[in-house]
Design a protein around this motif. Structure first.
Motif, PDB file in Angstrom:
ATOM      1  N   LEU A 138       9.476  41.099 -20.895  1.00 35.63           N
ATOM      2  CA  LEU A 138       8.064  40.394 -21.129  1.00 35.63           C
ATOM      3  C   LEU A 138       8.578  39.000 -20.334  1.00 35.63           C
ATOM      4  CD1 LEU A 138       5.062  40.112 -21.139  1.00 35.63           C
ATOM      5  CD2 LEU A 138       5.301  39.527 -24.340  1.00 35.63           C
ATOM      6  N   ALA A 139       8.076  38.755 -19.011  1.00 36.18           N
ATOM      7  CA  ALA A 139       7.805  37.246 -18.204  1.00 36.18           C
ATOM      8  C   ALA A 139       6.721  36.517 -18.543  1.00 36.18           C
ATOM      9  CB  ALA A 139       8.569  37.537 -16.957  1.00 36.18           C
ATOM     10  N   LYS A 140       5.347  36.874 -18.962  1.00 31.14           N
ATOM     11  CA  LYS A 140       4.005  35.664 -18.792  1.00 31.14           C
ATOM     12  C   LYS A 140       3.017  36.687 -19.650  1.00 31.14           C
ATOM     13  CE  LYS A 140       0.981  33.761 -15.818  1.00 31.14           C
ATOM     14  NZ  LYS A 140       0.606  33.848 -14.204  1.00 31.14           N
ATOM     15  N   ILE A 141       2.601  35.829 -20.170  1.00 31.59           N
ATOM     16  CA  ILE A 141       1.074  36.546 -20.706  1.00 31.59           C
ATOM     17  C   ILE A 141       0.009  35.935 -20.336  1.00 31.59           C
ATOM     18  CG2 ILE A 141      -0.372  36.643 -22.706  1.00 31.59           C
ATOM     19  CD1 ILE A 141       2.592  35.758 -24.498  1.00 31.59           C
ATOM     20  N   SER A 142      -0.371  36.205 -18.866  1.00 27.88           N
ATOM     21  CA  SER A 142      -1.343  36.187 -18.261  1.00 27.88           C
ATOM     22  C   SER A 142      -3.223  35.467 -18.958  1.00 27.88           C
ATOM     23  CB  SER A 142      -1.842  36.568 -17.041  1.00 27.88           C
ATOM     24  OG  SER A 142      -0.801  37.072 -16.547  1.00 27.88           O
ATOM     25  N   ARG A 143      -3.353  36.513 -20.318  1.00 30.13           N
ATOM     26  CA  ARG A 143      -4.349  36.233 -20.487  1.00 30.13           C
ATOM     27  C   ARG A 143      -4.567  36.690 -22.076  1.00 30.13           C
ATOM     28  NH1 ARG A 143      -9.937  39.028 -19.413  1.00 30.13           N
ATOM     29  NH2 ARG A 143      -9.021  41.101 -19.360  1.00 30.13           N
ATOM     30  N   ALA A 144      -5.084  36.303 -22.848  1.00 26.88           N
ATOM     31  CA  ALA A 144      -4.757  37.336 -24.337  1.00 26.88           C
ATOM     32  C   ALA A 144      -6.035  36.253 -24.943  1.00 26.88           C
ATOM     33  CB  ALA A 144      -3.277  36.867 -24.982  1.00 26.88           C
ATOM     34  N   ASP A 190      -7.122  32.471 -11.115  1.00 28.71           N
ATOM     35  CA  ASP A 190      -6.557  32.248 -12.734  1.00 28.71           C
ATOM     36  C   ASP A 190      -5.080  32.197 -12.718  1.00 28.71           C
ATOM     37  OD1 ASP A 190      -6.967  34.845 -14.347  1.00 28.71           O
ATOM     38  OD2 ASP A 190      -6.648  36.388 -12.262  1.00 28.71           O
ATOM     39  N   ALA A 191      -4.387  32.944 -11.818  1.00 24.91           N
ATOM     40  CA  ALA A 191      -3.210  32.923 -12.111  1.00 24.91           C
ATOM     41  C   ALA A 191      -1.886  31.526 -12.675  1.00 24.91           C
ATOM     42  CB  ALA A 191      -1.936  33.023 -10.802  1.00 24.91           C
ATOM     43  N   LEU A 192      -3.159  30.670 -12.023  1.00 23.23           N
ATOM     44  CA  LEU A 192      -2.181  29.537 -12.546  1.00 23.23           C
ATOM     45  C   LEU A 192      -3.012  28.257 -14.369  1.00 23.23           C
ATOM     46  CD1 LEU A 192      -0.407  27.923  -9.456  1.00 23.23           C
ATOM     47  CD2 LEU A 192       0.266  29.552 -11.138  1.00 23.23           C
ATOM     48  N   ALA A 193      -4.761  29.078 -14.360  1.00 24.99           N
ATOM     49  CA  ALA A 193      -4.705  28.584 -14.828  1.00 24.99           C
ATOM     50  C   ALA A 193      -5.247  26.778 -15.598  1.00 24.99           C
ATOM     51  CB  ALA A 193      -4.657  28.575 -16.601  1.00 24.99           C
ATOM     52  N   VAL A 194      -5.223  27.125 -13.703  1.00 25.15           N
ATOM     53  CA  VAL A 194      -5.606  25.059 -12.715  1.00 25.15           C
ATOM     54  C   VAL A 194      -6.681  25.122 -12.590  1.00 25.15           C
ATOM     55  CG1 VAL A 194      -3.548  25.032 -11.914  1.00 25.15           C
ATOM     56  CG2 VAL A 194      -5.372  26.216 -10.724  1.00 25.15           C
ATOM     57  N   ASP A 195      -7.647  24.025 -12.428  1.00 23.18           N
ATOM     58  CA  ASP A 195      -9.353  23.976 -12.269  1.00 23.18           C
ATOM     59  C   ASP A 195      -9.319  24.702 -10.984  1.00 23.18           C
ATOM     60  OD1 ASP A 195      -9.992  24.037 -14.670  1.00 23.18           O
ATOM     61  OD2 ASP A 195      -9.599  21.020 -14.528  1.00 23.18           O
ATOM     62  N   GLU A 196     -10.857  24.273 -10.673  1.00 28.32           N
ATOM     63  CA  GLU A 196     -10.686  24.661  -8.622  1.00 28.32           C
ATOM     64  C   GLU A 196     -10.480  23.601  -8.619  1.00 28.32           C
ATOM     65  OE1 GLU A 196     -14.896  26.546  -8.066  1.00 28.32           O
ATOM     66  OE2 GLU A 196     -14.359  28.442  -9.083  1.00 28.32           O
ATOM     67  N   ASP A 197     -11.292  22.053  -8.956  1.00 28.97           N
ATOM     68  CA  ASP A 197     -11.093  21.605  -7.513  1.00 28.97           C
ATOM     69  C   ASP A 197      -9.705  20.537  -7.747  1.00 28.97           C
ATOM     70  OD1 ASP A 197     -10.935  19.673 -10.495  1.00 28.97           O
ATOM     71  OD2 ASP A 197     -12.373  19.385 -10.678  1.00 28.97           O
ATOM     72  N   GLU A 198      -8.612  21.065  -8.104  1.00 29.28           N
ATOM     73  CA  GLU A 198      -7.368  21.036  -8.271  1.00 29.28           C
ATOM     74  C   GLU A 198      -7.198  21.705  -6.473  1.00 29.28           C
ATOM     75  OE1 GLU A 198      -4.982  20.096 -11.932  1.00 29.28           O
ATOM     76  OE2 GLU A 198      -6.647  21.652 -12.723  1.00 29.28           O
ATOM     77  N   VAL A 199      -7.522  22.873  -6.636  1.00 31.59           N
ATOM     78  CA  VAL A 199      -6.778  24.274  -5.229  1.00 31.59           C
ATOM     79  C   VAL A 199      -7.526  23.101  -4.044  1.00 31.59           C
ATOM     80  CG1 VAL A 199      -6.713  26.045  -4.927  1.00 31.59           C
ATOM     81  CG2 VAL A 199      -6.990  25.802  -7.379  1.00 31.59           C
ATOM     82  N   THR A 200      -6.456  22.271  -3.551  1.00 33.29           N
ATOM     83  CA  THR A 200      -6.601  22.137  -2.421  1.00 33.29           C
ATOM     84  C   THR A 200      -5.865  22.224  -1.663  1.00 33.29           C
ATOM     85  OG1 THR A 200      -5.758  20.174  -2.730  1.00 33.29           O
ATOM     86  CG2 THR A 200      -7.378  19.711  -3.056  1.00 33.29           C
ATOM     87  N   PRO A 201      -6.068  22.429  -0.021  1.00 37.94           N
ATOM     88  CA  PRO A 201      -5.759  23.001   0.755  1.00 37.94           C
ATOM     89  C   PRO A 201      -3.690  22.262   0.691  1.00 37.94           C
ATOM     90  CG  PRO A 201      -7.473  22.320   2.005  1.00 37.94           C
ATOM     91  CD  PRO A 201      -7.819  21.881   0.461  1.00 37.94           C
ATOM     92  N   GLU A 202      -4.111  20.870   0.421  1.00 36.95           N
ATOM     93  CA  GLU A 202      -2.732  20.183   0.356  1.00 36.95           C
ATOM     94  C   GLU A 202      -1.928  20.479  -0.499  1.00 36.95           C
ATOM     95  OE1 GLU A 202      -5.710  18.440   0.590  1.00 36.95           O
ATOM     96  OE2 GLU A 202      -5.924  18.580   2.884  1.00 36.95           O
ATOM     97  N   ALA A 203      -2.499  20.693  -1.870  1.00 32.43           N
ATOM     98  CA  ALA A 203      -1.780  21.081  -3.189  1.00 32.43           C
ATOM     99  C   ALA A 203      -0.281  21.115  -3.054  1.00 32.43           C
ATOM    100  CB  ALA A 203      -2.813  21.340  -4.203  1.00 32.43           C
ATOM    101  N   THR A 204       0.762  21.234  -3.477  1.00 39.54           N
ATOM    102  CA  THR A 204       1.829  21.688  -3.746  1.00 39.54           C
ATOM    103  C   THR A 204       1.728  22.736  -5.568  1.00 39.54           C
ATOM    104  OG1 THR A 204       3.145  20.910  -4.988  1.00 39.54           O
ATOM    105  CG2 THR A 204       3.443  20.815  -2.568  1.00 39.54           C
ATOM    106  N   LEU A 205       2.133  23.840  -5.171  1.00 39.54           N
ATOM    107  CA  LEU A 205       2.408  25.428  -5.921  1.00 39.54           C
ATOM    108  C   LEU A 205       2.641  24.307  -7.511  1.00 39.54           C
ATOM    109  CD1 LEU A 205       2.303  28.784  -4.126  1.00 39.54           C
ATOM    110  CD2 LEU A 205       0.989  27.123  -3.910  1.00 39.54           C
TER     111      LEU A 205
END
Lengths: 202, 128
Positions: free
Chosen positions: A85-91, B16-31
């Motif tokens: 298990l590497a990541k809990i994406s949602r719970a 969805d993947a990083l649980a960040v706010d939409e306004d944080e996701v700008t073209p210049e933002a580093t992952l």
């Protein structure tokens, strides 16, 4: 403390879905020390018991979903790789799980890639005397194929999960586990689980 | 699909993947530095991109794989000229020019911005 957080495999369809059960019993090791955050009726607390009623920790419910997903993924890989298990994406949890009750985890394999996999589980809860399964939560998980992404870390490590009890659980469901450590010594119950073994009752 | 549409879909993926706010996701933002991505998040992002755009992303195709661990490509904690050439050749969607010569290996992750993902997906869709 028990390391296995599922009791039975209710249904298994290779590469697609596994349905597992977990009985929540008053004497289970973690329960006397873990209580619900709220006794709100809509969380499924036992009437009159309120927050004094111990519940199954959500972290161990997630572990049950992870072990279910681990079987689903591991079987696809012949149980020859270390899948962790590497990541809990949602719970998300709608209901608590006070003893006694039964939890059912319906887990589907969403993706299986070169270095990892993802699963989604729907959790349902049944209480004594009730015939219906009530939706209790959803868990999305990511797994890493350790031998692929970090072979140095995987080298020499042994599987904690694949003990005799776990192997017996697989065998009862007709799931062959050729890659598990003691398969060569005890290769019973080796029916290939290419088709659903049993159907889960809804 | 236009570049703006690709960006909009990638924004959803990263929220969805990083649980960040939409306004944080700008073209210049580093992952990593701006959006807080960790190693396992890169696999999550790859999976979600595959689903969102109906593409197949092979290992090492989007992010570096076995480049920064190769002693021929990294020496003394810095990426060699040969290492940079390998990165440019394997990951043409990423802009390594900003790193300069012999950059510290921990700076390589800074190259991967939201815009890098947009360029990658744009290339993949164009080659379908």
């Amino acid at each position: 403390m028990r390391w296995l957080w599922i009791d039975d495999i209710l249904a298994f369809e290779r590469g697609r879905e596994i349905v597992t059960l977990r009985g929540v019993r008053p004497g289970d090791a973690p329960l006397p020390h873990h209580f619900a955050a709220t006794d709100a009726p809509d969380r499924g607390a036992i009437r009159g018991a309120g927050s004094a009623c111990p519940v199954m920790p959500a972290s161990l419910i997630i572990e049950g979903c992870a072990q279910s997903g681990g079987i689903l993924i591991g079987e696809m890989l012949g149980f020859r790789e270390r899948v962790i298990l590497a990541k809990i994406s949602r719970a998300e949890f709608d209901l608590d799980a006070p003893a006694p009750c039964t939890l059912r985890y319906r887990t589907v394999l969403v993706q299986l890639g070169e270095t990892g996999a993802s699963t989604e589980s729907e959790i349902a809860r049944q209480t004594p005397g009730a015939s219906e399964w009530r939706p209790a939560g959803r868990v999305s998980l990511m797994f890493s194929r350790l031998d692929r992404v970090a072979p140095q870390a995987a080298h020499g490590t042994s599987s904690v999960v694949f003990g005799a009890v776990f192997r017996e659980l697989l065998q009862r469901a007709g799931i062959d586990a050729p890659g598990t450590p003691d398969h060569a010594a005890n290769p019973h119950g080796s029916a290939r689980a290419a088709e659903p073994t049993r159907k889960a009752d809804d | 699909m236009t570049r703006d549409e690709i960006f909009a879909n990638i924004k959803n993926v990263l929220v969805d993947a990083l649980a960040v706010d939409e306004d944080e996701v700008t073209p210049e933002a580093t992952l990593t530095r701006d959006l807080g991505a960790e190693s396992i998040d890169f696999l999550d992002i790859v999976f979600k991109l595959e689903q969102a755009f109906g593409i197949k992303v092979n290992k090492g195709e989007l992010f570096p794989d076995n480049v920064t661990q190769d002693p021929e490509f990294v020496q003394g904690g810095k990426v060699t000229a040969k290492g940079l050439a390998a990165l440019r050749q394997r990951l043409p969607h990423a802009d390594f020019a900003s790193l300069g010569e012999n950059p510290p290996v921990n700076k390589v992750a800074d190259v991967f911005t939201v815009d890098t993902l947009v360029s990658f997906v744009e290339r993949k869709l164009a080659s379908k």
